[in-house]
Every structure is written in structure tokens, then in C-alpha cells.
Enzyme design. Structure first.
Site, PDB file in Angstrom:
ATOM      1  N   HIS A 196       0.829  -1.202   0.000  1.00  0.00           N
ATOM      2  CA  HIS A 196       0.000   0.000   0.000  1.00  0.00           C
ATOM      3  C   HIS A 196       0.863   1.251   0.000  1.00  0.00           C
ATOM      4  O   HIS A 196       2.059   1.207   0.285  1.00  0.00           O
ATOM      5  CB  HIS A 196      -0.919   0.034   1.229  1.00  0.00           C
ATOM      6  CG  HIS A 196      -0.211   0.344   2.509  1.00  0.00           C
ATOM      7  ND1 HIS A 196       0.653  -0.541   3.147  1.00  0.00           N
ATOM      8  CD2 HIS A 196      -0.230   1.470   3.286  1.00  0.00           C
ATOM      9  CE1 HIS A 196       1.118   0.003   4.242  1.00  0.00           C
ATOM     10  NE2 HIS A 196       0.618   1.234   4.357  1.00  0.00           N
ATOM     11  N   GLN A 198       0.265   5.862   0.458  1.00  0.00           N
ATOM     12  CA  GLN A 198      -0.576   6.871   1.086  1.00  0.00           C
ATOM     13  C   GLN A 198      -0.567   8.150   0.254  1.00  0.00           C
ATOM     14  O   GLN A 198       0.313   8.342  -0.594  1.00  0.00           O
ATOM     15  CB  GLN A 198      -0.083   7.174   2.507  1.00  0.00           C
ATOM     16  CG  GLN A 198      -0.101   5.974   3.439  1.00  0.00           C
ATOM     17  CD  GLN A 198       0.420   6.318   4.814  1.00  0.00           C
ATOM     18  OE1 GLN A 198      -0.184   7.111   5.544  1.00  0.00           O
ATOM     19  NE2 GLN A 198       1.562   5.754   5.188  1.00  0.00           N
TER      20      GLN A 198
END
Length: 377
Positions: A196, A198
């Protein structure tokens, strides 16, 4: 690529981005969790010695820390794992549950510009609400990996998501700069092994960008053009495509540092063309995969997209990806000690030219492995 917008049970937004050839249904399950109220918006305090704003976000102390795979908050939700993402997905983006910068639900968002006025004025004891937005970008439902481990199609979907969210976040009242990034590895400080990234949306122009603006004003508007021309003809060049070039910078701070610049001027990812995004997916993934061929274990890194402010210097500051790693040897990390941490005066441990030579070898190794896998596929 299909995009689906929905809302989590506490009111946060979630956006699904489907691969071009996705087989997922356009219908997504609703979030049926009962969640605690969202935390209050964090507060910023002004450091009068530097002019920097420091966000004090106490709610971040409660975030999940390296959970087991069966309790992964970014995996698709199950009865035993009521995660942040209610249904299966290709790429998902949602508002962070404990953001460093977030909406102030006690006031109308259109008041944000007025409430954040005069941020550049130095005074003692100054505070402001940490208005903005922080989003999590989950690259895959897999519970481990990173951008470099994605398929080419999935990497392309992530880039589409980053471009789309850059455009949307740049339009929010009070947002002055949008910053997509990926942290990889416990040495960097990651709290989730799930692949992931951000996106931070700041209510001010960040300190690094303020310094960059000063450099452009001192050198002239051709700074990025001239850097690119110099590096394309130099010994630190790593890759050169039709739209992008990757190189180790002349004055690299970190033992491993790679800059990726587009060949034409663009202020942010939202301004890239389809062709530029296609090539970026290939080159970006290739560079990150090469990092893992430098040593016998995965290399920690920060991949940071430096974009122009949303409201000024759009014609001067060019989009740039900077990939940095503190790894200076197989079993050694560079720590920011006295000179770097206290004074901001950097000392390099490895010459940029040596790093470029090692990275070109790693890129060649990655290319041979990829070609071999494709031949046997």
C-alpha cells in the site's frame, strides 16, 4: 478503468479502481461495522525558529502495528476480519481512520481558506487546525508485497488511481500540496506488510518544496530541463524511455537514491497522458524490482512523488519521483545522526557514481529474470 465511490460506516469515503480487464462485479458490499466516532481534527503548531508547521496527531498512537495476516486491515473484509475494505477489489483508496491532516467536521469546508490564512507569518504560540486529507492506497488484496511485486496491469491501475486522486484532492478547499508516497520495509517504519501507499494533502507548501521554489527563483525557470539534459548524457543515468528518464542525482543524500523525471514539463500526476502513464508503470516497477537485486534480502525504501503546489509555481516545478533507501550495505543502514538530524547537513557514505553502477547491474539482472520468466510462461 472503472471507478466506484462508496462510504464507510463512519462516513469516510472509499473509492474502488478496477483493472482494465477486471472480472469483479460493479456492485460492492456495504460496510456494516459499528465504529467508534472519528477522532477530532489534529492541531498544527508553528515552529517560530524555522517557519515549519508541526501537526500533533495524537490519534495516530492507536493505529494498527504489524498485525498477523488474518487480521490485515487492508485485506477484503471477512466475518473474522472486519477490515477497512468491505469487499474484494483490485485497488482501493479510502480516508485514513487516524489522519495527520483531516476534515474539520465542525465547520464548513468552504471556510478552510479563511481559517488557514497567514500561515507564513512568524509568531509565538500559533496554532491552526490540521485541515487537509490523508488517504490510504491499497495496491492489491494480497497481504504482502509492494509496488514492485505487482503485475504490470495492476501497477498501471495504481498509477491511474494516484493521478485521479491528485486531481480530486487538489480541488479541495484549503489544500496547497498533494503528496503520494509508498513506505516499504520495517527499517522505514511501516506498520503494515500489506502492499500500500498513502496520499497526504497538506494545508501548506511543504518545507522541501519551499526550498525548491527558492532554488528555481535563484537559478531560473529551466532548472528541471537543465538537470534532465545533464543527467541524460552522464554516467549516473539508469534508464531512458520515450517519456521518462531515471538517474542517480549528482548530490545524492542517501546511499541509494533514484530520481525519475518526465521529459516534458508537468506539475503533477494528474497532468500525465495515457502514454506517459503506460511507460511509467513499466519503468517505475522495473526500478523498484532492481532494488531487490542489490542484496540477498528486500531493500527498504521511500518512493515519494514531489508535485507542484496546487495554486502557484505550476509552470516552474516539474513532477518528480524520488526513491530513497537508507541501506548502505547488506547489513548496514544509514541513520540520521548529529549532522543530518540536528543541522540538516548531509554526509554521503557512497558516491552517486558507484550507486549508479550497482543499480545498472541490478536493472540488467531484473531484465534477464523477467525475460526468462516470460519465455517460460
Amino acid at each position: 478503468m472503472r471507478q466506484h465511490n462508496a462510504t464507510l460506516s463512519d462516513g469516510r469515503e472509499i473509492i474502488y479502481f478496477d483493472d482494465r480487464e477486471s472480472t469483479l462485479s460493479s456492485h460492492r458490499r456495504a460496510d456494516d461495522r459499528t465504529l467508534d466516532p472519528r477522532p477530532a481534527t489534529a492541531k498544527m503548531r508553528l515552529d517560530p525558529l524555522t517557519g515549519d508547521w508541526i501537526s500533533i496527531a495524537e490519534a495516530r498512537q492507536n493505529r494498527v502495528f504489524l498485525p498477523p495476516a488474518d487480521q490485515d486491515p487492508l485485506a477484503p473484509a471477512t466475518p473474522h476480519n472486519p477490515s477497512e475494505i468491505p469487499d474484494n477489489y483490485d485497488v482501493a483508496v479510502f480516508e485514513n481512520r487516524s489522519p495527520s491532516f483531516g476534515p474539520d467536521r465542525a465547520h464548513n469546508e468552504v471556510d478552510a481558506e479563511q481559517r488557514l490564512a497567514d500561515l507564513e507569518v512568524i509568531a509565538l504560540g500559533q496554532t491552526r487546525p490540521s485541515l487537509g486529507r490523508c488517504e490510504v492506497v491499497s495496491f492489491s488484496p494480497a497481504t504482502s508485497g509492494a509496488f514492485g511485486s505487482l503485475s504490470l496491469q495492476r501497477a498501471r491501475t495504481v498509477i491511474e488511481a494516484l493521478a485521479s486522486r491528485t486531481a480530486a484532492l487538489s480541488a479541495l478547499p484549503g489544500v496547497k500540496q498533494v503528496f503520494p508516497f509508498e513506505n516499504r520495509g520495517e527499517a522505514i517504519g511501516v506498520t503494515l506488510h500489506h502492499p500500500h501507499g498513502q496520499i497526504y494533502s497538506y494545508p501548506y507548501v511543504t518545507p522541501r518544496t519551499r526550498r525548491l521554489i527558492e532554488s528555481v527563483e535563484s537559478y531560473g525557470p529551466t532548472l528541471f530541463h537543465d538537470i534532465l539534459a545533464r543527467e541524460q548524457d552522464g554516467e549516473r543515468l539508469l534508464l531512458r524511455g520515450e517519456h521518462w528518464s531515471a538517474f542517480v542525482p549528482f548530490a545524492a543524500r542517501w546511499p541509494i537514491e533514484v530520481h525519475l523525471l518526465p521529459h516534458r514539463h508537468m506539475p503533477d500526476l494528474a497532468a500525465t497522458t495515457i502514454e506517459e502513464r503506460d511507460e511509467l508503470a513499466v519503468m517505475y516497477r522495473r526500478i523498484l524490482r532492481a532494488l531487490d537485486h542489490l542484496y540477498d534480502s528486500p531493500t527498504p525504501y521511500i518512493a515519494a512523488w514531489h508535485q507542484a503546489p496546487t495554486d502557484r509555481h505550476r509552470d516552474d516545478i516539474r513532477l518528480m519521483l524520488q526513491i530513497t533507501s537508507p541501506r548502505r550495505a547488506a547489513d548496514k543502514l544509514k541513520f540520521l545522526a548529529g549532522s543530518e538530524a540536528a543541522m540538516g547537513a548531509w554526509i554521503g557514505d557512497v558516491t552517486p557514481e558507484a550507486t549508479a553502477t550497482a543499480l545498472r547491474g541490478a536493472i540488467d539482472t531484473e531484465a534477464k529474470l523477467t525475460n526468462s520468466q516470460e519465455e517460460h510462461a
